[in-house]
Write an enzyme that holds these catalytic residues in place. Structure first.
Site, PDB file in Angstrom:
ATOM      1  N   GLY A 165     102.019  -0.099 -39.922  1.00  0.00           N
ATOM      2  CA  GLY A 165     101.913   1.334 -40.187  1.00  0.00           C
ATOM      3  C   GLY A 165     101.167   1.530 -41.479  1.00  0.00           C
ATOM      4  O   GLY A 165     100.952   0.581 -42.229  1.00  0.00           O
ATOM      5  N   ASP A 208     111.447  -2.650 -38.290  1.00  0.00           N
ATOM      6  CA  ASP A 208     111.826  -1.521 -37.448  1.00  0.00           C
ATOM      7  C   ASP A 208     110.992  -1.492 -36.168  1.00  0.00           C
ATOM      8  O   ASP A 208     110.583  -2.538 -35.689  1.00  0.00           O
ATOM      9  CB  ASP A 208     111.687  -0.216 -38.234  1.00  0.00           C
ATOM     10  CG  ASP A 208     110.262   0.037 -38.672  1.00  0.00           C
ATOM     11  OD1 ASP A 208     109.443  -0.897 -38.595  1.00  0.00           O
ATOM     12  OD2 ASP A 208     109.954   1.162 -39.081  1.00  0.00           O
ATOM     13  N   GLY A 226     104.109  -1.868 -37.016  1.00  0.00           N
ATOM     14  CA  GLY A 226     103.820  -0.866 -35.990  1.00  0.00           C
ATOM     15  C   GLY A 226     103.020  -1.419 -34.819  1.00  0.00           C
ATOM     16  O   GLY A 226     103.150  -0.951 -33.693  1.00  0.00           O
ATOM     17  N   GLU A 266     108.434  -6.860 -43.155  1.00  0.00           N
ATOM     18  CA  GLU A 266     109.027  -5.697 -43.822  1.00  0.00           C
ATOM     19  C   GLU A 266     110.006  -6.011 -44.951  1.00  0.00           C
ATOM     20  O   GLU A 266     110.141  -5.209 -45.883  1.00  0.00           O
ATOM     21  CB  GLU A 266     109.707  -4.780 -42.804  1.00  0.00           C
ATOM     22  CG  GLU A 266     108.736  -4.008 -41.908  1.00  0.00           C
ATOM     23  CD  GLU A 266     108.286  -4.782 -40.672  1.00  0.00           C
ATOM     24  OE1 GLU A 266     108.609  -5.980 -40.568  1.00  0.00           O
ATOM     25  OE2 GLU A 266     107.626  -4.192 -39.810  1.00  0.00           O
TER      26      GLU A 266
HETATM   27  C1  LIG Z   1     108.066   0.585 -33.078  1.00  0.00           C
HETATM   28  O1  LIG Z   1     108.248  -0.874 -32.824  1.00  0.00           O
HETATM   29  C2  LIG Z   1     107.716  -1.837 -33.800  1.00  0.00           C
HETATM   30  C3  LIG Z   1     108.043  -3.237 -33.329  1.00  0.00           C
HETATM   31  O2  LIG Z   1     109.316  -3.365 -32.793  1.00  0.00           O
HETATM   32  C4  LIG Z   1     108.231  -1.588 -35.227  1.00  0.00           C
HETATM   33  O3  LIG Z   1     107.666  -2.458 -36.159  1.00  0.00           O
HETATM   34  C5  LIG Z   1     107.934  -0.138 -35.597  1.00  0.00           C
HETATM   35  O4  LIG Z   1     108.439   0.116 -36.871  1.00  0.00           O
HETATM   36  C6  LIG Z   1     108.630   0.781 -34.528  1.00  0.00           C
HETATM   37  N1  LIG Z   1     108.498   2.134 -34.969  1.00  0.00           N
HETATM   38  C7  LIG Z   1     109.557   2.813 -35.149  1.00  0.00           C
HETATM   39  C8  LIG Z   1     109.338   4.110 -35.800  1.00  0.00           C
HETATM   40  O5  LIG Z   1     110.651   2.397 -34.787  1.00  0.00           O
END
Ligand SMILES: *[C@H]1O[C@H](CO)[C@@H](O)[C@H](O)[C@H]1NC(C)=O
Ligand SMILES: *[C@@H]1O[C@H](CO)[C@@H](O)[C@H](O)[C@H]1NC(C)=O
Length: 353
Positions: free
Chosen positions: A94, A173, A142, A165
Protein backbone atom coordinates in the site's frame (compact mmCIF):
# COMPACT_ATOMS: atom_id res chain seq x y z
CA UNK A 1 15.64 34.30 -44.71
CA UNK A 2 12.63 32.40 -45.88
CA UNK A 3 14.32 29.23 -44.79
CA UNK A 4 14.78 30.62 -41.30
CA UNK A 5 11.14 31.63 -41.09
CA UNK A 6 10.01 28.21 -42.29
CA UNK A 7 12.24 26.33 -39.84
CA UNK A 8 11.15 28.55 -36.96
CA UNK A 9 7.55 28.03 -37.94
CA UNK A 10 8.16 24.29 -38.04
CA UNK A 11 9.91 24.44 -34.70
CA UNK A 12 7.07 26.41 -33.25
CA UNK A 13 4.59 23.93 -34.64
CA UNK A 14 6.43 20.95 -33.28
CA UNK A 15 6.79 22.69 -29.93
CA UNK A 16 3.04 23.26 -29.92
CA UNK A 17 2.49 19.65 -30.84
CA UNK A 18 4.74 18.52 -28.06
CA UNK A 19 2.81 20.70 -25.67
CA UNK A 20 -0.44 19.22 -26.91
CA UNK A 21 0.89 15.72 -26.45
CA UNK A 22 2.11 16.58 -22.98
CA UNK A 23 -1.25 18.18 -22.22
CA UNK A 24 -2.96 15.05 -23.40
CA UNK A 25 -0.72 12.89 -21.26
CA UNK A 26 -1.50 15.07 -18.26
CA UNK A 27 -5.21 14.79 -18.85
CA UNK A 28 -5.14 11.00 -19.15
CA UNK A 29 -2.85 10.72 -16.18
CA UNK A 30 -5.64 10.86 -13.65
CA UNK A 31 -6.98 7.33 -13.63
CA UNK A 32 -4.03 5.84 -15.50
CA UNK A 33 -2.58 4.40 -12.28
CA UNK A 34 -4.74 1.36 -12.91
CA UNK A 35 -5.84 0.19 -16.38
CA UNK A 36 -8.94 -1.83 -17.21
CA UNK A 37 -9.23 -3.59 -20.55
CA UNK A 38 -11.56 -6.10 -22.05
CA UNK A 39 -9.54 -8.58 -24.10
CA UNK A 40 -11.98 -11.03 -25.63
CA UNK A 41 -14.11 -12.18 -22.72
CA UNK A 42 -11.44 -11.47 -20.14
CA UNK A 43 -11.33 -8.44 -17.90
CA UNK A 44 -7.68 -7.42 -17.51
CA UNK A 45 -6.53 -5.18 -14.66
CA UNK A 46 -3.04 -3.65 -14.86
CA UNK A 47 -1.61 -1.91 -11.81
CA UNK A 48 0.20 0.90 -13.52
CA UNK A 49 2.57 2.77 -11.22
CA UNK A 50 5.79 1.00 -12.15
CA UNK A 51 7.98 3.72 -10.64
CA UNK A 52 6.28 3.19 -7.29
CA UNK A 53 6.50 -0.60 -7.79
CA UNK A 54 2.74 -0.49 -8.43
CA UNK A 55 2.01 0.36 -4.81
CA UNK A 56 -1.72 0.62 -4.20
CA UNK A 57 -3.26 3.92 -3.28
CA UNK A 58 -6.82 4.85 -2.50
CA UNK A 59 -7.57 6.02 -6.05
CA UNK A 60 -6.60 2.60 -7.42
CA UNK A 61 -8.59 0.67 -4.86
CA UNK A 62 -11.61 2.86 -5.50
CA UNK A 63 -11.39 2.07 -9.21
CA UNK A 64 -10.73 -1.65 -8.89
CA UNK A 65 -13.59 -2.47 -6.55
CA UNK A 66 -16.54 -1.28 -8.72
CA UNK A 67 -14.92 -2.70 -11.86
CA UNK A 68 -14.63 -6.15 -10.28
CA UNK A 69 -18.27 -5.96 -9.21
CA UNK A 70 -19.28 -4.96 -12.72
CA UNK A 71 -17.34 -7.78 -14.37
CA UNK A 72 -18.71 -10.32 -11.90
CA UNK A 73 -22.24 -9.49 -13.07
CA UNK A 74 -21.41 -8.97 -16.75
CA UNK A 75 -22.41 -11.92 -18.96
CA UNK A 76 -19.70 -10.94 -21.48
CA UNK A 77 -16.90 -11.37 -18.95
CA UNK A 78 -15.74 -14.90 -18.20
CA UNK A 79 -12.60 -14.38 -16.21
CA UNK A 80 -10.46 -11.68 -14.62
CA UNK A 81 -6.69 -11.33 -14.87
CA UNK A 82 -4.72 -8.94 -12.68
CA UNK A 83 -1.07 -8.03 -13.27
CA UNK A 84 1.48 -5.29 -12.68
CA UNK A 85 3.11 -2.93 -15.20
CA UNK A 86 6.88 -2.88 -15.63
CA UNK A 87 9.57 -5.46 -15.05
CA UNK A 88 9.92 -5.36 -11.30
CA UNK A 89 6.72 -5.61 -9.36
CA UNK A 90 3.23 -6.97 -9.23
CA UNK A 91 2.48 -4.68 -6.30
CA UNK A 92 4.87 -3.75 -3.52
CA UNK A 93 2.20 -2.86 -1.00
CA UNK A 94 0.00 0.00 0.00
CA UNK A 95 1.04 3.59 -0.26
CA UNK A 96 2.22 3.54 3.33
CA UNK A 97 3.92 6.90 3.03
CA UNK A 98 0.62 8.57 2.16
CA UNK A 99 -1.15 6.62 4.86
CA UNK A 100 1.30 7.43 7.58
CA UNK A 101 1.37 11.12 6.67
CA UNK A 102 -2.41 11.23 6.62
CA UNK A 103 -2.49 9.33 9.90
CA UNK A 104 -0.40 12.01 11.53
CA UNK A 105 -2.56 14.77 10.18
CA UNK A 106 -5.61 12.99 11.62
CA UNK A 107 -6.89 12.68 8.05
CA UNK A 108 -9.72 10.34 7.10
CA UNK A 109 -7.56 8.99 4.25
CA UNK A 110 -6.14 6.23 6.46
CA UNK A 111 -9.59 5.14 7.48
CA UNK A 112 -10.78 5.23 3.86
CA UNK A 113 -7.78 3.40 2.47
CA UNK A 114 -8.01 0.58 4.95
CA UNK A 115 -11.79 0.28 4.74
CA UNK A 116 -11.80 0.17 0.94
CA UNK A 117 -8.94 -2.29 0.86
CA UNK A 118 -10.70 -4.63 3.27
CA UNK A 119 -13.83 -4.53 1.16
CA UNK A 120 -11.73 -5.24 -1.91
CA UNK A 121 -10.01 -8.20 -0.27
CA UNK A 122 -13.33 -9.67 0.65
CA UNK A 123 -14.63 -9.19 -2.89
CA UNK A 124 -11.62 -11.04 -4.30
CA UNK A 125 -11.99 -13.79 -1.68
CA UNK A 126 -15.59 -14.43 -2.71
CA UNK A 127 -15.26 -13.81 -6.47
CA UNK A 128 -17.53 -16.05 -8.54
CA UNK A 129 -15.59 -16.05 -11.82
CA UNK A 130 -12.05 -17.37 -12.33
CA UNK A 131 -9.64 -14.76 -10.96
CA UNK A 132 -5.99 -15.09 -11.98
CA UNK A 133 -3.26 -12.96 -10.39
CA UNK A 134 0.00 -12.96 -12.36
CA UNK A 135 2.43 -12.14 -9.54
CA UNK A 136 5.50 -11.83 -11.77
CA UNK A 137 7.63 -9.64 -9.47
CA UNK A 138 7.59 -8.07 -6.00
CA UNK A 139 4.38 -8.95 -4.15
CA UNK A 140 4.05 -7.50 -0.68
CA UNK A 141 1.37 -6.18 1.66
CA UNK A 142 -1.52 -4.86 -0.40
CA UNK A 143 -0.20 -6.79 -3.40
CA UNK A 144 -0.66 -9.95 -1.40
CA UNK A 145 -4.20 -8.81 -0.64
CA UNK A 146 -4.94 -8.42 -4.36
CA UNK A 147 -3.74 -11.93 -5.11
CA UNK A 148 -3.67 -14.43 -2.27
CA UNK A 149 -7.43 -14.46 -1.65
CA UNK A 150 -8.16 -15.03 -5.33
CA UNK A 151 -8.57 -18.50 -6.81
CA UNK A 152 -5.35 -18.59 -8.89
CA UNK A 153 -1.97 -17.01 -8.13
CA UNK A 154 0.82 -17.57 -10.64
CA UNK A 155 4.34 -17.02 -9.33
CA UNK A 156 7.44 -16.81 -11.53
CA UNK A 157 11.18 -16.83 -10.77
CA UNK A 158 10.85 -13.04 -10.36
CA UNK A 159 8.27 -13.26 -7.60
CA UNK A 160 9.43 -11.86 -4.29
CA UNK A 161 6.91 -12.34 -1.53
CA UNK A 162 7.01 -10.83 1.94
CA UNK A 163 4.79 -9.46 4.65
CA UNK A 164 7.18 -6.79 5.99
CA UNK A 165 4.66 -4.97 8.18
CA UNK A 166 6.20 -5.71 11.60
CA UNK A 167 9.16 -3.61 10.45
CA UNK A 168 6.97 -0.57 9.83
CA UNK A 169 4.83 -0.52 12.94
CA UNK A 170 1.90 -2.34 11.38
CA UNK A 171 0.86 -5.98 11.12
CA UNK A 172 0.39 -8.31 8.12
CA UNK A 173 -3.10 -7.17 7.27
CA UNK A 174 -5.25 -7.59 4.16
CA UNK A 175 -6.28 -10.97 5.41
CA UNK A 176 -2.82 -12.02 6.61
CA UNK A 177 -4.57 -13.22 9.75
CA UNK A 178 -6.47 -15.64 7.55
CA UNK A 179 -3.97 -17.15 5.12
CA UNK A 180 -0.81 -17.09 7.26
CA UNK A 181 -2.00 -19.41 10.05
CA UNK A 182 -3.21 -21.78 7.31
CA UNK A 183 0.27 -22.34 5.88
CA UNK A 184 2.02 -25.47 7.09
CA UNK A 185 3.17 -25.68 10.71
CA UNK A 186 4.43 -22.40 12.15
CA UNK A 187 5.63 -21.09 8.80
CA UNK A 188 2.97 -18.36 8.58
CA UNK A 189 3.76 -17.03 12.04
CA UNK A 190 7.46 -17.09 11.17
CA UNK A 191 6.88 -15.16 7.92
CA UNK A 192 4.60 -12.67 9.67
CA UNK A 193 6.96 -11.91 12.56
CA UNK A 194 10.27 -11.85 10.69
CA UNK A 195 9.11 -10.50 7.32
CA UNK A 196 11.20 -13.29 5.74
CA UNK A 197 11.24 -13.05 1.94
CA UNK A 198 10.30 -15.98 -0.23
CA UNK A 199 11.32 -16.09 -3.87
CA UNK A 200 10.21 -17.78 -7.06
CA UNK A 201 9.23 -21.42 -6.79
CA UNK A 202 9.21 -21.28 -2.98
CA UNK A 203 6.23 -18.91 -3.12
CA UNK A 204 4.28 -21.73 -4.73
CA UNK A 205 5.81 -24.44 -2.54
CA UNK A 206 4.39 -22.85 0.61
CA UNK A 207 0.99 -22.30 -0.99
CA UNK A 208 1.02 -18.52 -1.34
CA UNK A 209 0.90 -19.09 -5.11
CA UNK A 210 -1.13 -21.90 -6.66
CA UNK A 211 1.19 -22.26 -9.68
CA UNK A 212 4.74 -21.63 -10.84
CA UNK A 213 5.28 -20.60 -14.46
CA UNK A 214 8.52 -19.23 -15.93
CA UNK A 215 8.40 -15.50 -16.49
CA UNK A 216 9.15 -15.82 -20.23
CA UNK A 217 5.95 -17.84 -20.65
CA UNK A 218 3.64 -15.34 -18.97
CA UNK A 219 2.75 -13.40 -22.14
CA UNK A 220 1.77 -16.60 -23.90
CA UNK A 221 -0.12 -17.83 -20.83
CA UNK A 222 -2.09 -14.61 -20.71
CA UNK A 223 -2.99 -14.97 -24.37
CA UNK A 224 -4.18 -18.56 -23.86
CA UNK A 225 -6.21 -17.52 -20.80
CA UNK A 226 -7.93 -14.80 -22.80
CA UNK A 227 -8.68 -17.27 -25.61
CA UNK A 228 -10.49 -19.74 -23.33
CA UNK A 229 -14.18 -19.90 -24.19
CA UNK A 230 -16.43 -19.48 -21.13
CA UNK A 231 -13.86 -21.19 -18.91
CA UNK A 232 -14.77 -22.84 -15.63
CA UNK A 233 -12.32 -22.80 -12.74
CA UNK A 234 -11.22 -26.30 -13.70
CA UNK A 235 -10.53 -25.22 -17.32
CA UNK A 236 -8.32 -22.45 -15.98
CA UNK A 237 -6.64 -24.85 -13.55
CA UNK A 238 -5.91 -27.25 -16.42
CA UNK A 239 -4.28 -24.54 -18.52
CA UNK A 240 -2.20 -23.31 -15.59
CA UNK A 241 -1.18 -26.88 -14.75
CA UNK A 242 0.04 -27.43 -18.32
CA UNK A 243 2.11 -24.23 -18.20
CA UNK A 244 3.53 -25.28 -14.87
CA UNK A 245 4.58 -28.64 -16.33
CA UNK A 246 6.51 -26.82 -19.07
CA UNK A 247 8.35 -24.69 -16.50
CA UNK A 248 11.37 -26.60 -15.29
CA UNK A 249 13.41 -23.61 -14.13
CA UNK A 250 14.78 -24.04 -10.58
CA UNK A 251 12.90 -27.33 -10.21
CA UNK A 252 15.99 -28.92 -8.66
CA UNK A 253 16.57 -26.08 -6.24
CA UNK A 254 15.40 -27.14 -2.77
CA UNK A 255 13.01 -25.05 -0.67
CA UNK A 256 15.07 -22.30 0.98
CA UNK A 257 13.75 -23.21 4.46
CA UNK A 258 13.92 -26.97 3.92
CA UNK A 259 16.58 -27.47 6.60
CA UNK A 260 14.85 -25.09 9.00
CA UNK A 261 11.25 -26.29 8.80
CA UNK A 262 11.47 -28.42 11.94
CA UNK A 263 13.31 -25.71 13.81
CA UNK A 264 10.68 -23.14 12.84
CA UNK A 265 7.87 -25.37 14.08
CA UNK A 266 9.67 -26.03 17.33
CA UNK A 267 10.98 -22.52 18.06
CA UNK A 268 7.85 -20.66 17.06
CA UNK A 269 5.48 -22.94 18.99
CA UNK A 270 5.06 -20.72 21.99
CA UNK A 271 2.47 -18.86 24.01
CA UNK A 272 3.99 -15.42 23.47
CA UNK A 273 6.60 -13.41 21.56
CA UNK A 274 8.78 -13.39 24.68
CA UNK A 275 8.68 -17.18 24.75
CA UNK A 276 9.72 -17.33 21.09
CA UNK A 277 12.66 -15.03 21.88
CA UNK A 278 13.60 -17.31 24.78
CA UNK A 279 13.40 -20.38 22.54
CA UNK A 280 15.64 -18.74 19.94
CA UNK A 281 18.25 -17.71 22.50
CA UNK A 282 18.32 -21.14 24.12
CA UNK A 283 18.61 -22.85 20.74
CA UNK A 284 21.72 -20.87 19.87
CA UNK A 285 22.01 -22.15 16.28
CA UNK A 286 23.10 -19.76 13.53
CA UNK A 287 19.55 -19.75 12.17
CA UNK A 288 18.03 -19.00 15.59
CA UNK A 289 20.56 -16.24 16.21
CA UNK A 290 19.75 -14.63 12.88
CA UNK A 291 16.03 -14.63 13.73
CA UNK A 292 16.74 -13.05 17.13
CA UNK A 293 18.58 -10.24 15.38
CA UNK A 294 15.77 -9.77 12.88
CA UNK A 295 13.07 -9.71 15.54
CA UNK A 296 15.07 -7.22 17.61
CA UNK A 297 14.78 -4.74 14.73
CA UNK A 298 10.99 -5.04 14.51
CA UNK A 299 8.46 -2.92 16.33
CA UNK A 300 7.80 -4.73 19.64
CA UNK A 301 4.17 -3.59 19.56
CA UNK A 302 3.77 -4.94 16.03
CA UNK A 303 5.25 -8.30 17.02
CA UNK A 304 2.80 -8.77 19.87
CA UNK A 305 -0.12 -7.57 17.81
CA UNK A 306 0.83 -9.89 14.94
CA UNK A 307 1.31 -12.86 17.23
CA UNK A 308 -2.20 -12.44 18.62
CA UNK A 309 -3.68 -11.73 15.17
CA UNK A 310 -2.29 -14.97 13.73
CA UNK A 311 -3.43 -16.93 16.77
CA UNK A 312 -6.98 -15.58 16.63
CA UNK A 313 -7.17 -15.63 12.83
CA UNK A 314 -6.58 -19.38 12.73
CA UNK A 315 -10.10 -19.90 14.06
CA UNK A 316 -11.89 -17.20 12.05
CA UNK A 317 -13.45 -16.89 8.60
CA UNK A 318 -11.86 -14.49 6.09
CA UNK A 319 -14.68 -11.99 6.72
CA UNK A 320 -14.17 -12.14 10.47
CA UNK A 321 -10.43 -11.73 10.03
CA UNK A 322 -10.89 -8.68 7.79
CA UNK A 323 -13.16 -7.00 10.33
CA UNK A 324 -10.63 -7.72 13.09
CA UNK A 325 -7.80 -6.33 10.95
CA UNK A 326 -9.75 -3.22 10.04
CA UNK A 327 -10.21 -2.46 13.73
CA UNK A 328 -6.57 -3.22 14.44
CA UNK A 329 -5.43 -0.95 11.60
CA UNK A 330 -7.46 1.94 12.95
CA UNK A 331 -5.97 1.42 16.40
CA UNK A 332 -2.48 1.31 14.84
CA UNK A 333 -3.07 4.58 13.03
CA UNK A 334 -4.21 6.30 16.22
CA UNK A 335 -1.06 4.97 17.84
CA UNK A 336 1.06 6.08 14.89
CA UNK A 337 -0.48 9.56 15.00
CA UNK A 338 1.07 10.05 18.42
CA UNK A 339 4.75 9.62 17.64
CA UNK A 340 5.58 6.34 19.31
CA UNK A 341 7.90 3.45 18.79
CA UNK A 342 5.77 1.61 16.27
CA UNK A 343 6.09 4.42 13.73
CA UNK A 344 9.87 4.17 13.67
CA UNK A 345 10.35 2.91 10.13
CA UNK A 346 7.18 3.87 8.35
CA UNK A 347 8.82 6.33 5.97
CA UNK A 348 11.04 3.72 4.39
CA UNK A 349 8.22 1.76 2.84
CA UNK A 350 7.75 0.76 0.04
CA UNK A 351 10.88 2.48 -1.25
CA UNK A 352 13.14 0.39 0.95
CA UNK A 353 13.02 -2.52 -1.49
C1 LIG B 1 -5.81 -7.22 1.76
O1 LIG B 1 -4.96 -8.44 1.83
C2 LIG B 1 -3.50 -8.29 1.89
C3 LIG B 1 -2.87 -9.66 1.98
O2 LIG B 1 -3.55 -10.54 2.81
C4 LIG B 1 -3.04 -7.38 3.05
O3 LIG B 1 -1.66 -7.18 3.05
C5 LIG B 1 -3.78 -6.05 2.93
O4 LIG B 1 -3.40 -5.24 4.00
C6 LIG B 1 -5.32 -6.35 2.97
N1 LIG B 1 -6.00 -5.10 3.04
C7 LIG B 1 -6.78 -4.89 4.03
C8 LIG B 1 -7.26 -3.51 4.13
O5 LIG B 1 -7.08 -5.79 4.80
C1 LIG C 1 -2.52 7.55 -6.68
O1 LIG C 1 -1.44 7.55 -7.60
C2 LIG C 1 -1.68 8.28 -8.78
C3 LIG C 1 -0.49 8.09 -9.74
O2 LIG C 1 0.74 8.19 -9.09
C4 LIG C 1 -1.96 9.74 -8.48
O3 LIG C 1 -2.25 10.45 -9.67
C5 LIG C 1 -3.15 9.81 -7.52
O4 LIG C 1 -3.38 11.14 -7.14
C6 LIG C 1 -2.87 8.97 -6.28
N1 LIG C 1 -4.04 8.98 -5.41
C7 LIG C 1 -3.98 9.20 -4.10
C8 LIG C 1 -5.25 9.17 -3.35
O5 LIG C 1 -2.91 9.43 -3.52
Amino acid sequence: MLLIIVTSALRLRSACRLQRIQGHMMSTKAGSEVLFEKVGNAGVITLNRPKALNALNLTMIKHIYPQLKKWDKDSETDLVIIKGAGEKAFCAGGDIRAVSEAGKAGDSLTQDLFREEYILNNTIGTYQKPYVALIDGITMGGGVGLSVHGRFRVATEKTLFAMPETGIGLFPDVGGGYFLPRLQGKLGLFLALTGFRLKGRDVQRVGVATHFVQSDKIVSLEKDLVDLKTPSNSDVAQLLDSYQEQSSLDAEKPFVLQEQTDAIDRLFSAGSVEEIMENLKKDGSAFALKQTETLAKMSPTSLKLTFRQIQEGARMSLQEVLVMEYRLSQACMVCNAIPCKCNALSFHYPNQI
